[in-house]
Design a protein around this motif. Structure first.
Motif, PDB file in Angstrom:
ATOM      1  N   ASN A  11      -4.673  -5.147  -6.657  1.00 21.61           N
ATOM      2  CA  ASN A  11      -4.776  -5.453  -5.011  1.00 21.61           C
ATOM      3  C   ASN A  11      -6.280  -5.395  -4.843  1.00 21.61           C
ATOM      4  OD1 ASN A  11      -5.590  -2.689  -4.864  1.00 21.61           O
ATOM      5  ND2 ASN A  11      -3.848  -2.036  -3.756  1.00 21.61           N
ATOM      6  N   ILE A  12      -6.418  -5.852  -3.493  1.00 19.53           N
ATOM      7  CA  ILE A  12      -7.996  -6.044  -3.288  1.00 19.53           C
ATOM      8  C   ILE A  12      -8.648  -4.687  -2.972  1.00 19.53           C
ATOM      9  CG2 ILE A  12      -9.506  -7.193  -1.422  1.00 19.53           C
ATOM     10  CD1 ILE A  12      -7.678  -8.799  -3.185  1.00 19.53           C
ATOM     11  N   LYS A  46      -5.143   3.159 -13.916  1.00 20.63           N
ATOM     12  CA  LYS A  46      -5.734   2.264 -12.985  1.00 20.63           C
ATOM     13  C   LYS A  46      -7.020   2.169 -13.267  1.00 20.63           C
ATOM     14  CE  LYS A  46      -5.933   6.134 -10.127  1.00 20.63           C
ATOM     15  NZ  LYS A  46      -5.477   6.990  -8.762  1.00 20.63           N
ATOM     16  N   TYR A  73       0.263   5.112   4.120  1.00 21.57           N
ATOM     17  CA  TYR A  73       0.530   3.430   4.101  1.00 21.57           C
ATOM     18  C   TYR A  73       1.961   3.276   3.386  1.00 21.57           C
ATOM     19  CZ  TYR A  73      -4.392   3.026   4.637  1.00 21.57           C
ATOM     20  OH  TYR A  73      -5.781   3.144   5.053  1.00 21.57           O
ATOM     21  N   PHE A  95      -3.883  -2.214 -11.940  1.00 20.56           N
ATOM     22  CA  PHE A  95      -3.024  -1.099 -12.269  1.00 20.56           C
ATOM     23  C   PHE A  95      -2.133  -1.636 -13.606  1.00 20.56           C
ATOM     24  CE2 PHE A  95      -3.704   1.189  -8.461  1.00 20.56           C
ATOM     25  CZ  PHE A  95      -4.191   0.066  -7.688  1.00 20.56           C
ATOM     26  N   ASN A 152      -8.699  -3.912  -7.500  1.00 19.40           N
ATOM     27  CA  ASN A 152      -8.143  -2.608  -8.442  1.00 19.40           C
ATOM     28  C   ASN A 152      -6.949  -3.324  -9.132  1.00 19.40           C
ATOM     29  OD1 ASN A 152      -9.808  -0.964  -6.609  1.00 19.40           O
ATOM     30  ND2 ASN A 152      -8.145  -1.256  -5.006  1.00 19.40           N
ATOM     31  N   GLU A 206      -6.116   6.050  -1.656  1.00 18.44           N
ATOM     32  CA  GLU A 206      -5.672   5.123  -0.696  1.00 18.44           C
ATOM     33  C   GLU A 206      -4.883   3.953  -1.338  1.00 18.44           C
ATOM     34  OE1 GLU A 206      -8.469   7.409   1.767  1.00 18.44           O
ATOM     35  OE2 GLU A 206      -8.752   6.275  -0.215  1.00 18.44           O
ATOM     36  N   ASP A 207      -5.501   3.492  -2.417  1.00 19.59           N
ATOM     37  CA  ASP A 207      -5.027   2.223  -3.221  1.00 19.59           C
ATOM     38  C   ASP A 207      -4.214   2.493  -4.250  1.00 19.59           C
ATOM     39  OD1 ASP A 207      -8.606   0.680  -2.769  1.00 19.59           O
ATOM     40  OD2 ASP A 207      -6.536   0.290  -1.582  1.00 19.59           O
ATOM     41  N   GLU A 227       0.543  -5.997   7.194  1.00 25.22           N
ATOM     42  CA  GLU A 227       0.716  -7.191   6.371  1.00 25.22           C
ATOM     43  C   GLU A 227       2.192  -7.555   6.311  1.00 25.22           C
ATOM     44  OE1 GLU A 227      -1.721  -7.367   3.142  1.00 25.22           O
ATOM     45  OE2 GLU A 227      -1.614  -9.552   2.902  1.00 25.22           O
ATOM     46  N   PHE A 273       2.080  -8.363  -8.503  1.00 27.96           N
ATOM     47  CA  PHE A 273       2.588  -8.077  -9.824  1.00 27.96           C
ATOM     48  C   PHE A 273       2.628  -9.267 -10.643  1.00 27.96           C
ATOM     49  CE2 PHE A 273       3.991  -3.625  -9.539  1.00 27.96           C
ATOM     50  CZ  PHE A 273       3.864  -3.601  -8.429  1.00 27.96           C
ATOM     51  N   TYR A 317       5.169   0.613   1.957  1.00 26.65           N
ATOM     52  CA  TYR A 317       5.374  -0.706   1.626  1.00 26.65           C
ATOM     53  C   TYR A 317       6.955  -1.001   1.203  1.00 26.65           C
ATOM     54  CZ  TYR A 317       0.468   0.014   0.653  1.00 26.65           C
ATOM     55  OH  TYR A 317      -0.981   0.371   0.839  1.00 26.65           O
ATOM     56  N   PHE A 353     -10.643   1.202 -10.846  1.00 27.42           N
ATOM     57  CA  PHE A 353     -11.064   0.990  -9.412  1.00 27.42           C
ATOM     58  C   PHE A 353     -12.624   0.384  -9.573  1.00 27.42           C
ATOM     59  CE2 PHE A 353      -7.150   1.935  -7.640  1.00 27.42           C
ATOM     60  CZ  PHE A 353      -7.122   3.082  -6.844  1.00 27.42           C
ATOM     61  N   PHE A 390       5.906  -8.573  -3.002  1.00 25.68           N
ATOM     62  CA  PHE A 390       5.498  -7.684  -1.829  1.00 25.68           C
ATOM     63  C   PHE A 390       6.458  -8.433  -0.409  1.00 25.68           C
ATOM     64  CE2 PHE A 390       2.936  -5.876   1.355  1.00 25.68           C
ATOM     65  CZ  PHE A 390       2.704  -6.570   2.340  1.00 25.68           C
ATOM     66  N   TYR A 418       8.953  -3.764  -1.311  1.00 23.58           N
ATOM     67  CA  TYR A 418       8.707  -4.753  -2.418  1.00 23.58           C
ATOM     68  C   TYR A 418      10.284  -5.248  -2.882  1.00 23.58           C
ATOM     69  CZ  TYR A 418       3.863  -3.725  -2.981  1.00 23.58           C
ATOM     70  OH  TYR A 418       2.416  -3.344  -2.979  1.00 23.58           O
ATOM     71  N   ASN A 424     -10.623  -1.587  -1.806  1.00 22.86           N
ATOM     72  CA  ASN A 424     -10.500  -0.726  -0.777  1.00 22.86           C
ATOM     73  C   ASN A 424      -9.772  -1.251   0.433  1.00 22.86           C
ATOM     74  OD1 ASN A 424     -11.892   1.595  -0.004  1.00 22.86           O
ATOM     75  ND2 ASN A 424     -13.562   0.693   0.893  1.00 22.86           N
ATOM     76  N   GLN A 425      -9.060  -2.106   0.296  1.00 23.53           N
ATOM     77  CA  GLN A 425      -8.144  -2.598   1.441  1.00 23.53           C
ATOM     78  C   GLN A 425      -6.777  -2.025   1.494  1.00 23.53           C
ATOM     79  OE1 GLN A 425      -8.196  -6.622   2.093  1.00 23.53           O
ATOM     80  NE2 GLN A 425     -10.493  -6.725   1.839  1.00 23.53           N
ATOM     81  N   GLY A 426      -6.485  -1.165   0.640  1.00 25.38           N
ATOM     82  CA  GLY A 426      -5.001  -0.289   0.586  1.00 25.38           C
ATOM     83  C   GLY A 426      -3.891  -1.321   0.659  1.00 25.38           C
ATOM     84  N   GLY A 427      -4.021  -2.285   0.239  1.00 23.03           N
ATOM     85  CA  GLY A 427      -2.965  -3.699   0.596  1.00 23.03           C
ATOM     86  C   GLY A 427      -2.147  -3.742  -0.567  1.00 23.03           C
ATOM     87  N   LYS A 428      -1.450  -4.954  -0.525  1.00 28.84           N
ATOM     88  CA  LYS A 428      -0.417  -5.432  -0.949  1.00 28.84           C
ATOM     89  C   LYS A 428      -0.835  -5.159  -2.666  1.00 28.84           C
ATOM     90  CE  LYS A 428      -1.110 -10.244  -0.555  1.00 28.84           C
ATOM     91  NZ  LYS A 428      -0.599 -11.306   0.145  1.00 28.84           N
ATOM     92  N   LEU A 429       0.279  -5.136  -3.398  1.00 26.93           N
ATOM     93  CA  LEU A 429       0.033  -5.425  -4.773  1.00 26.93           C
ATOM     94  C   LEU A 429       0.716  -6.589  -5.227  1.00 26.93           C
ATOM     95  CD1 LEU A 429       1.060  -1.801  -6.283  1.00 26.93           C
ATOM     96  CD2 LEU A 429      -0.953  -2.832  -6.539  1.00 26.93           C
ATOM     97  N   VAL A 431       8.024  -8.604  -9.173  1.00 24.36           N
ATOM     98  CA  VAL A 431       8.073  -7.825  -8.026  1.00 24.36           C
ATOM     99  C   VAL A 431       7.243  -8.498  -7.046  1.00 24.36           C
ATOM    100  CG1 VAL A 431       7.664  -5.682  -7.135  1.00 24.36           C
ATOM    101  CG2 VAL A 431       8.414  -5.990  -9.553  1.00 24.36           C
ATOM    102  N   GLN A 463      -0.453   3.289  -5.123  1.00 20.96           N
ATOM    103  CA  GLN A 463       0.891   3.243  -4.393  1.00 20.96           C
ATOM    104  C   GLN A 463       1.736   3.984  -5.564  1.00 20.96           C
ATOM    105  OE1 GLN A 463       2.030  -0.650  -3.078  1.00 20.96           O
ATOM    106  NE2 GLN A 463      -0.119  -1.139  -2.392  1.00 20.96           N
TER     107      GLN A 463
END
Lengths: 115, 114
Positions: free
Chosen positions: B94-95, B49, A31, B34, B32, A101-102, A56, B104, A33, B51, A45, A35, B97-102, A43, A104
């Motif tokens: 971030n959400i 972090k 993955y 951080f 999650n 995975e989560d 996304e 801040f 990204y 989780f 996204f 920012y 288990n979706q490995g998504g955007k942070l 910061v 970064q």
């Protein structure tokens, strides 16, 4: 320890010019990204990228922006026609090690100055 | 929409003082959490972090953070700061288990006086 790297560290450009910011994510991460951080602000996204496509994107990431993974190692952010308000620090991040995975990991950033 | 708030913009402490930096988030589901640190001239580094599991998590350099779900908080603590802790600290979510955007927070600048 593997790191995300970014080049250049500082880019100065004239308004209306195209810039390409480069990133080399951590090997085996899946993955990617981008920012940005405008001076004095949060910061924010911009975009995430997985499996060779955008997964996304934020409202900031309009038609002036594009991302690409041209080969197995680089991940680029292109701004087609820069504006003054694009001046910011741009951070690349990667994640995706199995079980992590989560989480970064960030590069050092590219400071973009648009004149 | 999700958001993250850090209560203090700039904190000034003397060495050996205790530190607590506040972080609150708004999101109804599982997240999650951080804390990242940015030392002067360096990039964002992961400090710790959360989780799932034990809500008290320990990170590098003696930092810890406690997740309090009922308060939507994830405050960062260190019992005794050092001059080398001078940096900017960012809380992010971030959400799950979706490995998504942070998302801040605005960051807290910590200055430690020797």
């Amino acid at each position: 320890e593997p790191e995300v790297t970014q080049t250049p560290s500082h880019q100065v450009t004239q308004m209306g010019q195209e810039v390409i910011l480069r990133c080399v994510p951590i090997s085996n991460h899946l993955y990617f990204y981008w920012y940005r951080q405008i001076l004095g602000q949060k910061v924010e996204f911009l975009v995430s990228f997985y499996n060779n496509e955008i997964s996304e994107k934020s409202e900031i990431f309009d038609d002036q922006f594009s991302v690409e993974r041209p080969d197995g190692s680089n991940f680029t952010l292109k701004i087609r026609s820069t504006k003054l308000e694009d001046s910011a620090m741009y951070f690349c991040a990667s994640s995706g090690l199995a079980g992590e995975e989560d989480t970064q990991y960030f590069g050092p950033g590219t400071r973009l100055t648009v004149l | 929409a999700q958001s993250v708030s850090q209560h203090n913009h700039h904190v000034i402490l003397s060495e050996a003082a205790s530190l607590e930096l506040g972080c609150n988030y708004s999101y109804g589901g599982t997240v999650n959490l951080f804390w990242y640190v940015q030392y002067p001239g360096q990039h964002l580094q992961l400090l710790l972090k959360y989780f799932s599991g034990d809500p008290l998590v320990k990170g590098i350099k003696g930092f810890e953070a406690e997740f309090i779900k009922s308060k939507f908080s994830f405050n960062l603590r260190k019992p005794s700061v050092q001059w080398s802790d001078t940096a900017e600290y960012f809380c992010a979510v971030n959400i799950y288990n979706q490995g998504g955007k942070l998302i801040f927070g605005q960051g807290t600048e910590l200055s430690v006086k020797p």
